[in-house]
Scaffold this active site. Structure first.
Site, PDB file in Angstrom:
ATOM      1  N   THR A   1      36.823  38.716 -38.592  1.00  0.00           N
ATOM      2  CA  THR A   1      36.687  37.119 -38.553  1.00  0.00           C
ATOM      3  C   THR A   1      37.699  36.429 -38.704  1.00  0.00           C
ATOM      4  O   THR A   1      38.925  36.858 -39.144  1.00  0.00           O
ATOM      5  CB  THR A   1      35.577  36.872 -39.674  1.00  0.00           C
ATOM      6  OG1 THR A   1      35.389  35.399 -39.807  1.00  0.00           O
ATOM      7  CG2 THR A   1      35.903  37.271 -41.172  1.00  0.00           C
TER       8      THR A   1
ATOM      9  N   TYR B   1      32.860  37.477 -48.469  1.00  0.00           N
ATOM     10  CA  TYR B   1      32.838  37.926 -47.062  1.00  0.00           C
ATOM     11  C   TYR B   1      34.203  38.227 -46.452  1.00  0.00           C
ATOM     12  O   TYR B   1      34.677  39.140 -45.872  1.00  0.00           O
ATOM     13  CB  TYR B   1      32.222  36.775 -46.474  1.00  0.00           C
ATOM     14  CG  TYR B   1      32.181  36.877 -44.874  1.00  0.00           C
ATOM     15  CD1 TYR B   1      32.984  36.118 -44.159  1.00  0.00           C
ATOM     16  CD2 TYR B   1      31.221  37.793 -44.061  1.00  0.00           C
ATOM     17  CE1 TYR B   1      33.045  35.888 -42.684  1.00  0.00           C
ATOM     18  CE2 TYR B   1      31.298  37.603 -42.380  1.00  0.00           C
ATOM     19  CZ  TYR B   1      32.207  36.941 -42.116  1.00  0.00           C
ATOM     20  OH  TYR B   1      32.340  36.858 -40.692  1.00  0.00           O
TER      21      TYR B   1
ATOM     22  N   ARG C   1      24.571  28.669 -39.739  1.00  0.00           N
ATOM     23  CA  ARG C   1      25.809  28.121 -39.529  1.00  0.00           C
ATOM     24  C   ARG C   1      25.611  26.672 -38.952  1.00  0.00           C
ATOM     25  O   ARG C   1      24.720  26.167 -38.560  1.00  0.00           O
ATOM     26  CB  ARG C   1      26.620  29.191 -38.792  1.00  0.00           C
ATOM     27  CG  ARG C   1      27.035  30.436 -39.653  1.00  0.00           C
ATOM     28  CD  ARG C   1      27.594  31.471 -38.573  1.00  0.00           C
ATOM     29  NE  ARG C   1      26.346  31.996 -37.828  1.00  0.00           N
ATOM     30  CZ  ARG C   1      26.661  33.034 -37.058  1.00  0.00           C
ATOM     31  NH1 ARG C   1      28.049  33.790 -36.948  1.00  0.00           N
ATOM     32  NH2 ARG C   1      25.760  33.669 -36.511  1.00  0.00           N
TER      33      ARG C   1
ATOM     34  N   TYR D   1      31.294  27.750 -53.889  1.00  0.00           N
ATOM     35  CA  TYR D   1      31.499  27.696 -52.371  1.00  0.00           C
ATOM     36  C   TYR D   1      33.174  26.958 -52.377  1.00  0.00           C
ATOM     37  O   TYR D   1      33.747  26.682 -53.268  1.00  0.00           O
ATOM     38  CB  TYR D   1      30.976  26.365 -51.769  1.00  0.00           C
ATOM     39  CG  TYR D   1      31.114  26.081 -50.516  1.00  0.00           C
ATOM     40  CD1 TYR D   1      31.930  24.961 -49.958  1.00  0.00           C
ATOM     41  CD2 TYR D   1      30.530  27.119 -49.507  1.00  0.00           C
ATOM     42  CE1 TYR D   1      32.260  24.916 -48.766  1.00  0.00           C
ATOM     43  CE2 TYR D   1      30.912  26.971 -48.359  1.00  0.00           C
ATOM     44  CZ  TYR D   1      31.471  25.693 -47.678  1.00  0.00           C
ATOM     45  OH  TYR D   1      32.144  25.581 -46.545  1.00  0.00           O
TER      46      TYR D   1
HETATM   47  N1  LIG Z   1      29.711  33.996 -34.118  1.00  0.00           N
HETATM   48  C1  LIG Z   1      30.755  33.911 -34.634  1.00  0.00           C
HETATM   49  O1  LIG Z   1      31.329  32.702 -34.280  1.00  0.00           O
HETATM   50  C2  LIG Z   1      31.635  34.919 -35.485  1.00  0.00           C
HETATM   51  C3  LIG Z   1      32.805  34.567 -36.109  1.00  0.00           C
HETATM   52  C4  LIG Z   1      33.429  35.246 -36.961  1.00  0.00           C
HETATM   53  C5  LIG Z   1      32.889  36.582 -37.058  1.00  0.00           C
HETATM   54  N2  LIG Z   1      31.960  36.975 -36.392  1.00  0.00           N
HETATM   55  C6  LIG Z   1      31.378  38.355 -36.641  1.00  0.00           C
HETATM   56  O2  LIG Z   1      30.863  38.877 -35.471  1.00  0.00           O
HETATM   57  C7  LIG Z   1      29.869  39.712 -35.803  1.00  0.00           C
HETATM   58  C8  LIG Z   1      28.476  39.457 -34.970  1.00  0.00           C
HETATM   59  O3  LIG Z   1      28.291  37.972 -35.465  1.00  0.00           O
HETATM   60  P1  LIG Z   1      27.214  37.080 -35.034  1.00  0.00           P
HETATM   61  O4  LIG Z   1      27.383  35.692 -34.758  1.00  0.00           O
HETATM   62  O5  LIG Z   1      26.336  37.760 -33.752  1.00  0.00           O
HETATM   63  O6  LIG Z   1      25.880  37.162 -35.932  1.00  0.00           O
HETATM   64  P2  LIG Z   1      24.302  37.791 -36.048  1.00  0.00           P
HETATM   65  O7  LIG Z   1      23.903  37.625 -37.501  1.00  0.00           O
HETATM   66  O8  LIG Z   1      23.769  36.912 -35.076  1.00  0.00           O
HETATM   67  O9  LIG Z   1      24.331  39.308 -35.613  1.00  0.00           O
HETATM   68  C9  LIG Z   1      24.509  40.525 -36.561  1.00  0.00           C
HETATM   69  C10 LIG Z   1      23.369  41.176 -36.262  1.00  0.00           C
HETATM   70  O10 LIG Z   1      23.765  42.469 -37.136  1.00  0.00           O
HETATM   71  C11 LIG Z   1      22.456  43.131 -37.510  1.00  0.00           C
HETATM   72  N3  LIG Z   1      22.717  43.897 -38.639  1.00  0.00           N
HETATM   73  C12 LIG Z   1      23.239  43.357 -39.861  1.00  0.00           C
HETATM   74  N4  LIG Z   1      23.145  44.397 -40.726  1.00  0.00           N
HETATM   75  C13 LIG Z   1      22.665  45.304 -40.254  1.00  0.00           C
HETATM   76  C14 LIG Z   1      22.495  46.702 -40.632  1.00  0.00           C
HETATM   77  N5  LIG Z   1      22.599  47.189 -41.795  1.00  0.00           N
HETATM   78  N6  LIG Z   1      21.783  47.576 -39.791  1.00  0.00           N
HETATM   79  C15 LIG Z   1      21.426  47.205 -38.530  1.00  0.00           C
HETATM   80  N7  LIG Z   1      21.875  45.943 -37.972  1.00  0.00           N
HETATM   81  C16 LIG Z   1      22.410  45.067 -38.869  1.00  0.00           C
HETATM   82  C17 LIG Z   1      21.461  41.793 -37.646  1.00  0.00           C
HETATM   83  O11 LIG Z   1      20.269  42.119 -37.620  1.00  0.00           O
HETATM   84  C18 LIG Z   1      21.918  40.908 -36.679  1.00  0.00           C
HETATM   85  O12 LIG Z   1      21.318  40.975 -35.325  1.00  0.00           O
HETATM   86  C19 LIG Z   1      29.656  39.776 -37.274  1.00  0.00           C
HETATM   87  O13 LIG Z   1      30.475  40.930 -37.811  1.00  0.00           O
HETATM   88  C20 LIG Z   1      30.329  38.601 -37.785  1.00  0.00           C
HETATM   89  O14 LIG Z   1      30.998  38.610 -39.031  1.00  0.00           O
HETATM   90  C21 LIG Z   1      31.145  35.947 -35.621  1.00  0.00           C
HETATM   91  O1  LIG Z   2      25.166  21.334 -42.425  1.00  0.00           O
HETATM   92  C1  LIG Z   2      26.345  21.738 -42.356  1.00  0.00           C
HETATM   93  C2  LIG Z   2      26.444  23.089 -42.290  1.00  0.00           C
HETATM   94  C3  LIG Z   2      27.925  23.250 -42.266  1.00  0.00           C
HETATM   95  N1  LIG Z   2      28.976  22.340 -42.762  1.00  0.00           N
HETATM   96  C4  LIG Z   2      30.327  22.670 -42.699  1.00  0.00           C
HETATM   97  O2  LIG Z   2      30.773  23.225 -41.294  1.00  0.00           O
HETATM   98  C5  LIG Z   2      31.808  24.098 -41.671  1.00  0.00           C
HETATM   99  C6  LIG Z   2      31.483  25.173 -40.674  1.00  0.00           C
HETATM  100  O3  LIG Z   2      30.358  25.804 -41.264  1.00  0.00           O
HETATM  101  P1  LIG Z   2      30.007  27.171 -40.594  1.00  0.00           P
HETATM  102  O4  LIG Z   2      29.590  27.143 -39.213  1.00  0.00           O
HETATM  103  O5  LIG Z   2      28.647  27.503 -41.586  1.00  0.00           O
HETATM  104  O6  LIG Z   2      30.799  28.472 -40.937  1.00  0.00           O
HETATM  105  P2  LIG Z   2      32.186  28.693 -41.200  1.00  0.00           P
HETATM  106  O7  LIG Z   2      33.100  28.021 -39.932  1.00  0.00           O
HETATM  107  O8  LIG Z   2      32.789  27.829 -42.377  1.00  0.00           O
HETATM  108  O9  LIG Z   2      32.600  30.013 -41.190  1.00  0.00           O
HETATM  109  C7  LIG Z   2      31.799  31.079 -40.276  1.00  0.00           C
HETATM  110  O10 LIG Z   2      32.959  30.984 -39.259  1.00  0.00           O
HETATM  111  C8  LIG Z   2      33.129  32.233 -38.979  1.00  0.00           C
HETATM  112  C9  LIG Z   2      32.131  33.302 -39.559  1.00  0.00           C
HETATM  113  O11 LIG Z   2      32.844  34.455 -40.100  1.00  0.00           O
HETATM  114  C10 LIG Z   2      30.883  34.078 -38.889  1.00  0.00           C
HETATM  115  O12 LIG Z   2      30.034  33.153 -38.229  1.00  0.00           O
HETATM  116  C11 LIG Z   2      31.512  32.348 -40.924  1.00  0.00           C
HETATM  117  O13 LIG Z   2      31.995  32.937 -42.075  1.00  0.00           O
HETATM  118  C12 LIG Z   2      32.147  24.156 -42.968  1.00  0.00           C
HETATM  119  O14 LIG Z   2      33.277  23.389 -43.321  1.00  0.00           O
HETATM  120  C13 LIG Z   2      30.654  23.757 -43.859  1.00  0.00           C
HETATM  121  O15 LIG Z   2      31.029  23.421 -44.790  1.00  0.00           O
HETATM  122  C14 LIG Z   2      28.510  20.906 -42.834  1.00  0.00           C
HETATM  123  O16 LIG Z   2      29.190  20.254 -43.143  1.00  0.00           O
HETATM  124  N2  LIG Z   2      27.185  20.926 -42.768  1.00  0.00           N
END
Ligand SMILES: NC(=O)c1ccc[n+]([C@@H]2O[C@H](COP(=O)([O-])OP(=O)(O)OC[C@H]3O[C@@H](n4cnc5c(N)ncnc54)[C@H](O)[C@@H]3O)[C@@H](O)[C@H]2O)c1
Ligand SMILES: O=c1ccn([C@@H]2O[C@H](COP(=O)(O)OP(=O)(O)O[C@H]3OC[C@](O)(CO)[C@H]3O)[C@@H](O)[C@H]2O)c(=O)[nH]1
Length: 390
Positions: A139, A185, A235, A335
């Site tokens: 991430t 995390y 999110r 937080y």
């Molecule tokens: N979406 C983003 O912007 C973003 C940003 C930063 C990091 N990531 C990383 O990318 C990856 C995917 O993120 P996403 O947005 O698709 O999240 P998501 O929550 O939609 O997908 C994660 C999937 O993993 C599965 N999973 C979790 N634990 C499991 C387990 N023990 N066994 C089997 N399946 C399991 C969940 O059921 C889910 O379907 C994660 O590792 C997340 O940390 C995503």
């Molecule tokens: O109702 C709301 C929800 C969130 N916020 C603020 O928005 C910022 C973004 O929050 P969020 O999308 O929940 O997550 P982050 O960007 O902080 O972190 C994620 O980014 C990548 C990942 O690793 C995986 O998806 C995850 O950790 C934040 O500032 C919230 O406080 C709001 O104002 N109102």
């Protein structure tokens, strides 16, 4: 007529491979499965505890073109002996599995740490022991806070990119104190990155680490009370979509001053496919994947989403479209936040020649069109029902 031979960035033919995709049922996984089925000959062993977001790829007439190329395995990697066999059957493992919603980090820190570090250990072990390639999803949050965030708010050095551009091979990882359990995390993700890197250095594991910078698009998380728990906190995209769908003010945590860069999921998936099909260019690298041109404060995101949703739905915005809330009230104790996340793009440009294409307005227009089409009717049903008499 035979389809043209697909070649990689160096002109070499791309051979079909089998991919063990852990977390395939999630937001990113579902888009990656769609891309692999529609544009490549590769096979996918889709591993997850849920399959709702990939059901359209697994059953029904639309799935017929690839019925023999994608197979769903419902298993929890925490405790399932089938995992090693699936990794051994594959050429490449992609690990997406994680608890990755910030509302969980300070409220479920143990689950968060186990999910993002402990549960990933066997995946890395099986790949290393069986000489299988691994693409591990980390991430952008591993960078934590910027160096500039520790300067006085009006300090001129805050404008110096060296104090805020996040670079894979140069930037430190800066988290808050232990009592700020939000960082459970990011810290777990950092340690699994270091373990993967060490397996590469000591045992020759072929790995790629991906640091997504706020990928957003259709099927991200859930709408509370519709396809997720009513009390759930997804999110920000889903939170704000839920508020818009319910004609509620968007909640700005601590005034919405944090900044983010958002990239369209479809652009980001292009980068992942380049990593999959160019192992010689991707192995051994950590990649930022984001869009530095799409930076906004959370407040600006709320204002843009309000304007786009009004256009998409045809409904006027609220008189007062946002309301400030404290992080303690919204997330609870512990937080903390990243102040700014701008990815340096040097390494991904050099290795894979990838750049994002979609502006924030355009990605919000297509995403909110999906949200409105998918959820507006269901929300109307739920909100029009009389409350059960107490
Ligand atoms: N979406 C983003 O912007 C973003 C940003 C930063 C990091 N990531 C990383 O990318 C990856 C995917 O993120 P996403 O947005 O698709 O999240 P998501 O929550 O939609 O997908 C994660 C999937 O993993 C599965 N999973 C979790 N634990 C499991 C387990 N023990 N066994 C089997 N399946 C399991 C969940 O059921 C889910 O379907 C994660 O590792 C997340 O940390 C995503
Ligand atoms: O109702 C709301 C929800 C969130 N916020 C603020 O928005 C910022 C973004 O929050 P969020 O999308 O929940 O997550 P982050 O960007 O902080 O972190 C994620 O980014 C990548 C990942 O690793 C995986 O998806 C995850 O950790 C934040 O500032 C919230 O406080 C709001 O104002 N109102």
């Amino acid at each position: 007529m035979a389809s043209p031979v697909r070649v990689d960035l160096d002109g070499n033919p791309i051979r079909p491979i089998t991919i063990c995709m852990i977390g395939a049922g999630g937001f990113i996984g579902s888009h990656l499965c769609e891309k692999l089925m529609a544009e490549t000959p590769h096979k996918v062993l889709a591993v997850d505890v849920y399959s709702d977001k990939i059901k359209h790829l697994l059953e029904g007439p639309a799935s017929l073109p690839w019925t023999d190329r994608i197979h769903f395995h419902r298993l929890n990697i925490k405790n399932d002996s089938r995992l090693e066999g699936l990794i051994k059957m594959s050429d490449l493992t992609i690990n997406l599995a994680a608890i990755c919603t910030p509302a969980d980090y300070n409220t479920r820190p143990l689950d968060t740490i186990y999910s993002n570090f402990i549960d990933a250990l066997p995946v890395v072990k099986y790949c290393s022991e069986n000489n299988k390639r691994l693409i591990h999803f980390s991430t952008c949050e591993v960078y934590g806070k910027t160096i500039g965030s520790f300067l006085p708010t009006d300090h001129p050095m805050r404008q110096d990119p060296a104090y805020f551009i996040l670079k894979e091979d140069a930037s430190p990882c800066i988290f808050g104190p232990i009592e700020k359990q939000r960082w459970s995390y990011a810290c777990a993700k950092q340690l699994i990155e270091r373990l993967v890197y060490a397996e590469g250095a000591e045992n020759g594991l072929e790995f790629t680490i991906v640091r997504p910078f706020n990928w957003i698009g259709p099927r991200m998380d859930f709408i509370p009370g519709i396809d997720g728990p009513s009390e759930g906190v997804p999110r920000v995209l889903a939170c704000f979509s839920n508020n818009l769908l319910r004609h509620e003010p968007l909640k700005l945590v601590d005034g919405g001053q944090s900044q983010r860069t958002f990239v369209y999921i479809k652009d980001a998936i292009e980068a992942v496919l380049l990593m999959i099909e160019n192992p010689a260019r991707a192995n051994g690298h950590i990649f930022n994947v984001g869009n530095p041109n799409n930076e906004v404060t959370v407040r600006q995101l709320a204002e843009m989403m309000t304007e786009v949703y009004s256009k998409v739905s045809g409904e006027p915005p609220l008189e007062v479209p946002t309301v400030d809330v404290s992080s303690k009230e919204f997330y609870g104790e512990g937080y903390d936040d990243s102040d700014k996340r701008i990815p340096d793009m040097t390494i991904i440009n050099r290795q894979l020649g990838w750049n994002p294409k979609t502006s924030l307005w355009d990605l919000l227009e297509s995403t909110l069109t999906y949200q409105h089409r998918t959820y507006a009717e269901a929300i109307k049903q739920v909100t029009s029902k009389p409350l059960a008499s107490s």
